[in-house]
Design an enzyme around this catalytic site. Structure first.
Site, PDB file in Angstrom:
ATOM      1  N   ASN A   1     -34.882  48.362  35.872  1.00 16.86           N
ATOM      2  CA  ASN A   1     -35.293  47.048  35.391  1.00 16.86           C
ATOM      3  C   ASN A   1     -35.103  46.858  33.890  1.00 16.86           C
ATOM      4  O   ASN A   1     -34.823  45.758  33.421  1.00 16.86           O
ATOM      5  CB  ASN A   1     -36.771  46.822  35.746  1.00 16.86           C
ATOM      6  CG  ASN A   1     -37.189  45.382  35.559  1.00 16.86           C
ATOM      7  OD1 ASN A   1     -36.507  44.468  35.998  1.00 16.86           O
ATOM      8  ND2 ASN A   1     -38.317  45.180  34.900  1.00 16.86           N
TER       9      ASN A   1
ATOM     10  N   LYS B   1      -0.556  59.299  49.016  1.00 20.42           N
ATOM     11  CA  LYS B   1      -0.102  58.003  48.519  1.00 20.42           C
ATOM     12  C   LYS B   1       1.018  57.486  49.423  1.00 20.42           C
ATOM     13  O   LYS B   1       1.752  58.290  49.977  1.00 20.42           O
ATOM     14  CB  LYS B   1       0.403  58.127  47.077  1.00 20.42           C
ATOM     15  CG  LYS B   1      -0.579  58.753  46.100  1.00 20.42           C
ATOM     16  CD  LYS B   1      -1.743  57.840  45.788  1.00 20.42           C
ATOM     17  CE  LYS B   1      -2.664  58.464  44.736  1.00 20.42           C
ATOM     18  NZ  LYS B   1      -3.800  57.603  44.388  1.00 20.42           N
TER      19      LYS B   1
ATOM     20  N   LYS C   1      -6.251  64.728  50.474  1.00 20.12           N
ATOM     21  CA  LYS C   1      -7.419  63.867  50.283  1.00 20.12           C
ATOM     22  C   LYS C   1      -7.144  62.424  50.685  1.00 20.12           C
ATOM     23  O   LYS C   1      -6.085  61.873  50.380  1.00 20.12           O
ATOM     24  CB  LYS C   1      -7.834  63.919  48.808  1.00 20.12           C
ATOM     25  CG  LYS C   1      -8.896  62.925  48.383  1.00 20.12           C
ATOM     26  CD  LYS C   1      -9.128  63.000  46.889  1.00 20.12           C
ATOM     27  CE  LYS C   1     -10.034  61.887  46.414  1.00 20.12           C
ATOM     28  NZ  LYS C   1      -9.399  60.555  46.546  1.00 20.12           N
TER      29      LYS C   1
ATOM     30  N   HIS D   1     -16.238  61.364  45.645  1.00 24.64           N
ATOM     31  CA  HIS D   1     -15.446  60.523  44.744  1.00 24.64           C
ATOM     32  C   HIS D   1     -16.397  59.641  43.942  1.00 24.64           C
ATOM     33  O   HIS D   1     -17.411  59.186  44.466  1.00 24.64           O
ATOM     34  CB  HIS D   1     -14.458  59.663  45.534  1.00 24.64           C
ATOM     35  CG  HIS D   1     -13.359  59.099  44.675  1.00 24.64           C
ATOM     36  ND1 HIS D   1     -13.573  58.051  43.802  1.00 24.64           N
ATOM     37  CD2 HIS D   1     -12.050  59.441  44.543  1.00 24.64           C
ATOM     38  CE1 HIS D   1     -12.435  57.774  43.172  1.00 24.64           C
ATOM     39  NE2 HIS D   1     -11.496  58.603  43.596  1.00 24.64           N
ATOM     40  N   ARG D   2     -16.042  59.395  42.678  1.00 26.53           N
ATOM     41  CA  ARG D   2     -16.933  58.642  41.795  1.00 26.53           C
ATOM     42  C   ARG D   2     -16.487  57.189  41.612  1.00 26.53           C
ATOM     43  O   ARG D   2     -16.714  56.588  40.563  1.00 26.53           O
ATOM     44  CB  ARG D   2     -17.048  59.337  40.440  1.00 26.53           C
ATOM     45  CG  ARG D   2     -15.735  59.491  39.684  1.00 26.53           C
ATOM     46  CD  ARG D   2     -15.961  60.134  38.333  1.00 26.53           C
ATOM     47  NE  ARG D   2     -14.714  60.230  37.562  1.00 26.53           N
ATOM     48  CZ  ARG D   2     -14.655  60.529  36.271  1.00 26.53           C
ATOM     49  NH1 ARG D   2     -15.771  60.770  35.599  1.00 26.53           N
ATOM     50  NH2 ARG D   2     -13.497  60.600  35.647  1.00 26.53           N
TER      51      ARG D   2
ATOM     52  N   ASP E   1      -7.878  58.626  49.807  1.00 25.13           N
ATOM     53  CA  ASP E   1      -8.285  57.953  48.578  1.00 25.13           C
ATOM     54  C   ASP E   1      -9.612  57.243  48.810  1.00 25.13           C
ATOM     55  O   ASP E   1     -10.063  57.075  49.953  1.00 25.13           O
ATOM     56  CB  ASP E   1      -7.205  56.983  48.101  1.00 25.13           C
ATOM     57  CG  ASP E   1      -6.968  57.094  46.597  1.00 25.13           C
ATOM     58  OD1 ASP E   1      -7.947  57.382  45.886  1.00 25.13           O
ATOM     59  OD2 ASP E   1      -5.836  56.910  46.148  1.00 25.13           O
ATOM     60  N   GLU E   2     -10.229  56.799  47.713  1.00 25.31           N
ATOM     61  CA  GLU E   2     -11.602  56.305  47.803  1.00 25.31           C
ATOM     62  C   GLU E   2     -11.748  55.075  48.687  1.00 25.31           C
ATOM     63  O   GLU E   2     -12.793  54.874  49.311  1.00 25.31           O
ATOM     64  CB  GLU E   2     -12.148  56.011  46.398  1.00 25.31           C
ATOM     65  CG  GLU E   2     -11.524  54.822  45.685  1.00 25.31           C
ATOM     66  CD  GLU E   2     -10.220  55.142  44.990  1.00 25.31           C
ATOM     67  OE1 GLU E   2      -9.659  54.232  44.362  1.00 25.31           O
ATOM     68  OE2 GLU E   2      -9.749  56.300  45.070  1.00 25.31           O
TER      69      GLU E   2
ATOM     70  N   LYS F   1      -2.008  54.865  48.919  1.00 24.60           N
ATOM     71  CA  LYS F   1      -3.372  55.018  49.416  1.00 24.60           C
ATOM     72  C   LYS F   1      -3.661  54.090  50.588  1.00 24.60           C
ATOM     73  O   LYS F   1      -4.506  54.395  51.428  1.00 24.60           O
ATOM     74  CB  LYS F   1      -4.379  54.793  48.292  1.00 24.60           C
ATOM     75  CG  LYS F   1      -4.331  53.399  47.668  1.00 24.60           C
ATOM     76  CD  LYS F   1      -5.506  53.179  46.715  1.00 24.60           C
ATOM     77  CE  LYS F   1      -5.342  53.958  45.444  1.00 24.60           C
ATOM     78  NZ  LYS F   1      -6.446  53.671  44.484  1.00 24.60           N
TER      79      LYS F   1
ATOM     80  N   HIS G   1     -15.123  64.335  41.178  1.00 26.75           N
ATOM     81  CA  HIS G   1     -14.108  64.009  40.177  1.00 26.75           C
ATOM     82  C   HIS G   1     -14.756  63.972  38.792  1.00 26.75           C
ATOM     83  O   HIS G   1     -15.826  63.402  38.619  1.00 26.75           O
ATOM     84  CB  HIS G   1     -13.462  62.669  40.503  1.00 26.75           C
ATOM     85  CG  HIS G   1     -12.627  62.712  41.739  1.00 26.75           C
ATOM     86  ND1 HIS G   1     -11.267  62.521  41.736  1.00 26.75           N
ATOM     87  CD2 HIS G   1     -12.957  62.955  43.031  1.00 26.75           C
ATOM     88  CE1 HIS G   1     -10.806  62.633  42.963  1.00 26.75           C
ATOM     89  NE2 HIS G   1     -11.816  62.887  43.769  1.00 26.75           N
TER      90      HIS G   1
ATOM     91  N   THR H   1      -3.943  63.763  46.581  1.00 25.70           N
ATOM     92  CA  THR H   1      -4.337  62.503  47.203  1.00 25.70           C
ATOM     93  C   THR H   1      -3.110  61.875  47.853  1.00 25.70           C
ATOM     94  O   THR H   1      -2.073  61.726  47.210  1.00 25.70           O
ATOM     95  CB  THR H   1      -4.908  61.535  46.156  1.00 25.70           C
ATOM     96  OG1 THR H   1      -5.959  62.182  45.446  1.00 25.70           O
ATOM     97  CG2 THR H   1      -5.443  60.277  46.821  1.00 25.70           C
TER      98      THR H   1
END
Length: 475
Positions: free
Chosen positions: A123, A175, A201, A294-295, A203-204, A177, A327, A173
């Site tokens: 808050n 590709k 991997k 993953h961030r 991808d996100e 993606k 990551h 990763t």
């Protein structure tokens, strides 16, 4: 209300608004080992004294509100309130300062990152007396961290599961993606794993879209994993993204991954949320699955220098909530200051005990006691020429992840994986022989490329590629 009742209610209570600093600024306070400590970068509105602004942050993130309320008399404010106990200027910034706030442990639900963040940052960031506010660091006391499970397995258990020691792990990763069919996606996974990578991997944003539903992707990726394992004799994995629109759907996907016998799943912990992430981490420990994190969305929170939250706070929160990888940026090609900051939160992810070190952005000594460590993942714009620097900077306990740096190889996916594996093995061998990777890195890669045509081709393609931009994240 009767006159008698009104008299009782007003005894010892004076209505109205009073300065926060009268109650919440306590420079004489000695912090307790059980307190959660926070370091805020505060930019107050013109005319607001630092003591009042710091006290306002402590109040609005704990027990305070904008006016005095008579129900304060029904509890012990002295026991439960947050306290601004120290203020220091920020070098080079006239209008900013660091406010240190101590929170009693009783303010927080055990084992809940969600509740911790709802209290501390939920808050106060919209408070009008502040122009900007950034949470730079948190000290999580052992008394609180022991209420969390933390990472499902941790670094040593993961190495034992994979039977891989003495070097960083290699990932990629897939590709593009988005847009591949499940079968073509699985083919790319197989080629990369067969070529020598440890992991591939999702991808996100690969979840369950019309062009590739999650169940089809899981099946074809599992086939790729088992086929590549049979051919190479190495344990392989693919980060199957279990992130979904509901917790129930997320767990259903993790259950299916477990039934397929794959070693690891993945979650987008910020977009998915801490409650969902903690639930998945508990499931993964109970069922022997590793958890890659993953961030995605982190830069929305941590990119601005004077507002939001630093990634080191998000990294600590992830270690509490649970994840075996996360990551953490790449460092390569950036400014030296950013390197020190990045390695600061990398140590906070991996090590059991980290000393206060302001030169690396670490505001508090952090003791994780028995909480398992998290492997940092270096990913984004890296290729074979970066391998010596990455090996030197991150060390063995890391995952080096090359997406375009694998799939962009001129000969295809498997040769791209071979090039990365050869480069890594050459760097590890050179380091073990006592050579200086920072100084001799290019020479080491060139020597290895003489007996690896795949590496030689990769070196030629990416010899001119650099990402040289000023770092946003500086002290």
């Amino acid at each position: 209300m009767s006159p008698q009742t009104e008299t009782k209610a007003s005894v010892g209570f004076k209505a109205g608004v009073k300065d926060y600093k009268l109650t919440y600024y306590t420079p004489e306070y000695e912090t307790k080992p059980t307190d959660i400590l926070a370091a805020f970068r505060v930019t107050p509105q013109p005319g607001v004294p630092p003591e009042e602004a710091g006290a306002a942050v402590a109040a609005e993130s704990s027990t305070g509100t904008w006016t005095t309320v008579w129900t304060d008399g029904l509890t012990s404010l002295d026991r439960y309130k947050g306290r601004c106990y120290h203020i220091e200027p920020v070098a080079g910034e006239e209008s900013q300062f660091i406010a240190y706030v101590a929170y009693p442990l009783d303010l927080f639900e055990e084992g809940s990152v969600t509740n911790m963040f709802t209290s501390i940052v939920g808050n106060v960031f919209g408070f009008k007396a502040l122009r900007a506010l950034r949470l730079e660091d948190l000290r999580i006391p052992p008394a609180y961290s022991k209420t969390f499970q933390g990472p499902p397995h941790g670094i040593q258990v993961e190495r034992d599961k994979l039977n891989k020691y003495g070097r960083p792990l290699l990932g990629c990763t897939i590709k593009p993606k988005l847009g591949l069919s499940a079968k073509n996606y699985g083919r790319a996974v197989y080629e990369c794993l067969r070529g020598g990578l440890d992991f591939t991997k999702d991808d996100e944003n690969v979840n369950s879209q019309p062009f590739m539903r999650w169940r089809d992707r899981f099946l074809f990726c599992a086939e790729a994993i088992f086929k590549s394992q049979a051919e190479t004799g190495e344990i392989k994995g693919h980060y199957l993204n279990a992130t979904a629109g509901t917790c129930e759907e997320m767990i259903k996907r993790a259950v299916f991954a477990r039934e397929l016998g794959v070693p690891i799943v993945m979650h987008d912990y910020l977009t998915g949320g801490f409650t969902a992430n903690t639930s998945l981490a508990h499931y993964c420990r109970d069922n022997g699955l590793l958890l890659h994190i993953h961030r995605a969305m982190h830069a929305v929170i941590d990119r601005q220098k004077n507002h939001g939250m630093h990634f080191r706070v998000l990294a600590k929160a992830l270690r509490l909530s649970g994840g075996d990888h996360i990551h953490a940026g790449t460092v390569v090609g950036k400014l030296e200051g950013e390197r020190e900051i990045t390695l600061g939160f990398v140590d906070l992810l991996r090590d059991d005990f980290v000393e206060k070190d302001r030169s690396r952005g670490i505001y508090f000594t952090q003791d994780w006691v028995s909480l398992p460590g998290v492997l940092p993942v270096a990913s984004g714009g890296i290729h074979v020429w970066h391998m010596p620097a990455l090996t030197e900077i991150f060390g063995d306990d890391s995952v080096l992840q090359f997406g375009g740096g694998t799939l962009g190889h001129p000969w295809g996916n498997a040769p791209g994986a071979v090039a990365n594996r050869v480069a890594l093995e050459a760097c590890v061998q050179a380091r073990n022989e006592g050579r200086d990777l920072a100084r001799e890195g290019n020479e080491i890669i060139r020597a290895a490329s003489k007996w690896s045509p795949e590496l030689a081709a990769a070196c030629e393609v990416w010899k001119e590629i650099k990402f040289e931009f000023p770092a946003m994240d500086t002290l």
